[in-house]
Design a protein around this motif. Structure first.
Motif, mmCIF file in Angstrom:
data_model
loop_
_atom_site.group_PDB
_atom_site.id
_atom_site.type_symbol
_atom_site.label_atom_id
_atom_site.label_comp_id
_atom_site.label_asym_id
_atom_site.label_seq_id
_atom_site.Cartn_x
_atom_site.Cartn_y
_atom_site.Cartn_z
ATOM 1 N N PHE A 15 0.854 -1.192 0.000
ATOM 2 C CA PHE A 15 0.000 0.000 0.000
ATOM 3 C C PHE A 15 0.883 1.233 0.000
ATOM 4 O O PHE A 15 1.694 1.429 0.919
ATOM 5 C CB PHE A 15 -0.926 0.021 1.221
ATOM 6 N N ASP A 16 0.779 2.055 -1.043
ATOM 7 C CA ASP A 16 1.429 3.360 -1.108
ATOM 8 C C ASP A 16 2.955 3.261 -1.024
ATOM 9 O O ASP A 16 3.604 4.118 -0.431
ATOM 10 C CB ASP A 16 0.890 4.253 0.022
ATOM 11 N N ILE A 17 3.529 2.225 -1.592
ATOM 12 C CA ILE A 17 4.985 2.070 -1.599
ATOM 13 C C ILE A 17 5.559 2.800 -2.809
ATOM 14 O O ILE A 17 5.149 2.551 -3.939
ATOM 15 C CB ILE A 17 5.373 0.575 -1.638
ATOM 16 N N PRO A 18 6.538 3.695 -2.605
ATOM 17 C CA PRO A 18 7.124 4.429 -3.739
ATOM 18 C C PRO A 18 7.891 3.496 -4.682
ATOM 19 O O PRO A 18 8.365 2.432 -4.267
ATOM 20 C CB PRO A 18 8.089 5.418 -3.056
ATOM 21 N N PRO A 19 8.042 3.875 -5.955
ATOM 22 C CA PRO A 19 8.753 3.033 -6.921
ATOM 23 C C PRO A 19 10.178 2.680 -6.499
ATOM 24 O O PRO A 19 10.622 1.543 -6.689
ATOM 25 C CB PRO A 19 8.745 3.889 -8.201
ATOM 26 N N ASN A 20 10.913 3.645 -5.943
ATOM 27 C CA ASN A 20 12.287 3.360 -5.518
ATOM 28 C C ASN A 20 12.331 2.279 -4.446
ATOM 29 O O ASN A 20 13.233 1.432 -4.422
ATOM 30 C CB ASN A 20 12.959 4.629 -4.984
ATOM 31 N N THR A 21 11.353 2.325 -3.547
ATOM 32 C CA THR A 21 11.310 1.338 -2.477
ATOM 33 C C THR A 21 10.944 -0.038 -3.018
ATOM 34 O O THR A 21 11.480 -1.057 -2.580
ATOM 35 C CB THR A 21 10.310 1.779 -1.393
ATOM 36 N N TRP A 22 10.038 -0.060 -4.011
ATOM 37 C CA TRP A 22 9.725 -1.345 -4.656
ATOM 38 C C TRP A 22 10.962 -1.900 -5.354
ATOM 39 O O TRP A 22 11.171 -3.122 -5.385
ATOM 40 C CB TRP A 22 8.578 -1.178 -5.659
ATOM 41 N N ASP A 23 11.798 -1.027 -5.883
ATOM 42 C CA ASP A 23 13.037 -1.487 -6.495
ATOM 43 C C ASP A 23 13.929 -2.157 -5.447
ATOM 44 O O ASP A 23 14.522 -3.225 -5.701
ATOM 45 C CB ASP A 23 13.774 -0.310 -7.144
ATOM 46 N N ASN A 24 14.023 -1.569 -4.257
ATOM 47 C CA ASN A 24 14.778 -2.200 -3.164
ATOM 48 C C ASN A 24 14.212 -3.573 -2.819
ATOM 49 O O ASN A 24 14.954 -4.535 -2.589
ATOM 50 C CB ASN A 24 14.725 -1.324 -1.909
ATOM 51 N N ILE A 25 12.887 -3.654 -2.746
ATOM 52 C CA ILE A 25 12.234 -4.914 -2.385
ATOM 53 C C ILE A 25 12.574 -6.001 -3.394
ATOM 54 O O ILE A 25 12.984 -7.115 -3.032
ATOM 55 C CB ILE A 25 10.705 -4.706 -2.282
ATOM 56 N N ARG A 26 12.417 -5.693 -4.667
ATOM 57 C CA ARG A 26 12.658 -6.695 -5.715
ATOM 58 C C ARG A 26 14.128 -7.103 -5.761
ATOM 59 O O ARG A 26 14.450 -8.292 -5.912
ATOM 60 C CB ARG A 26 12.201 -6.153 -7.064
#
Length: 361
Positions: free
Chosen positions: A99-110
């Motif tokens: 929920f409401d995760i910024p793109p840069n943070t999703w990049d960290n996750i992946r």
């Protein structure tokens, strides 16, 4: 006139803060004087560190996973996932609330999930539900403001989801990436009190009575009484509370390990959810200070974060939020999504029903 502490950056806007003739705040002076208390705290921390090592070195679960990590994609949770997998050889299920995760943070996750080859469970909550309670809470904030009011309610939902998942999969341990100073001590320090997990339901009964939620939505909130008398509940622990911690070192290590593209991707100002800018804006308006300042000032005071870095970051955060520019542009978008006007962001006085605001806004 607002004063700023020469050591930790706290200001006179923060309740209970005052300064001596040298421009040093009372909290820094108290920290200097608490040598005996710090020795007691370090002794307790050493015992907790031994417990942590025993817990992580000798996992007790009989399921597919040794633990669940609450995985936000920020610097701390990325580094913690690395340590659990590579240094402790644990079978980790990474949990993310999408929920409401910024793109840069999703990049960290992946990147981190792929690099460490761990299983990843993504929970996608109802945006309608979140919109409903966030909107209500922003219009009816506690005296501690928007960040505290909304985020702690949000935290109950997220940690309740993780507890339910752990019970479903028979996982005995939940690990969180809280850094020192997070969350409030009354909620948990190194470990969440087992009584809160095993004996207390987290259903916001008052909000159900007000009609914010309907009865069928009670299942969304943690309630240990749904389980049998013999149920065994997971522990929730925060390793960074007992390990030596330095914010700058964690950021550098995460980038070195290839878990994030660069330091900008793990900067806590940039990696947080975008609605957070609306909460900061509201607290600057209603409280008169950045709600994250006490937390990071504590890290500065204890030598776990750099004053020079946060002096700049706090200035930039406040400027962006107050002027709704750069990252602060998310404020208008969030207001539009929530169908709110700035003057509806209110702290409610429970006794009089009045709204507390800072002059000049």
């Amino acid at each position: 006139m607002t004063k700023t502490c020469k050591r930790c950056l706290l200001t006179t806007r923060v309740p209970g803060v005052n300064f001596d003739n040298d421009g040093v705040c009372n909290l820094c002076r108290e920290w200097e004087m608490q040598t005996e208390d710090r020795q007691k705290q370090e002794s307790k921390r050493a015992a907790q560190r031994r417990d942590l090592e025993e817990t992580l070195r000798n996992p007790s679960g009989q399921s597919e996973y040794d633990c669940i990590l609450s995985f936000s994609g920020g610097k701390d949770s990325c580094y913690l996932l690395y340590k659990l997998v590579k240094e402790y050889n644990l079978r980790v299920l990474a949990y993310t609330s999408d929920f409401d995760i910024p793109p840069n943070t999703w990049d960290n996750i992946r990147r981190t999930v792929a690099h460490l080859n761990v299983d990843h469970y993504v929970q996608t909550p109802s945006k309608e539900l979140y919109k409903r309670f966030i909107r209500y809470l922003l219009c009816n904030q506690s005296r501690r403001g928007a960040v505290h009011t909304v985020c702690y309610f949000w935290l109950d939902i997220r940690e309740g989801d993780i507890l339910s998942l752990a019970m479903e999969k028979n996982i005995p341990l939940i690990v969180t990436g809280y850094s020192p100073g997070q969350p409030d001590p009354e909620r948990m320090l190194y470990e969440m009190p087992q009584e809160r997990i095993s004996q207390e339901d987290w259903i916001p009964h008052e909000l159900f009575e007000k009609g914010l939620f309907n009865d069928s939505e009670q299942s969304l909130f943690w309630n240990p009484h749904r389980y049998g008398h013999d149920a065994k509940f997971p522990r929730i622990i925060a390793p960074f509370h007992v390990w030596d911690y330095n914010q700058e070192e964690v950021m550098e290590r995460v980038v070195e390990l290839g878990l994030a593209k660069n330091r900008w991707y793990v900067n806590p100002v940039l990696s947080n959810f975008t609605l957070n800018w609306l909460f900061i804006y509201s607290d600057l308006k209603n409280l008169g200070y950045n709600p994250y300042k006490p937390e990071f000032s504590q890290l500065i005071r204890e030598g776990k974060a750099r004053r020079s870095v946060w002096r700049v970051l706090f200035f930039l955060m406040d400027f962006m939020a107050q002027n709704k520019v750069l990252l602060g542009r998310h404020i208008e978008r969030s207001l539009q999504w929530l169908d709110l006007q700035p003057d509806e962001l209110r702290i409610q006085d429970n006794e009089t029903g009045c709204v507390a605001k800072i002059d000049g806004w």
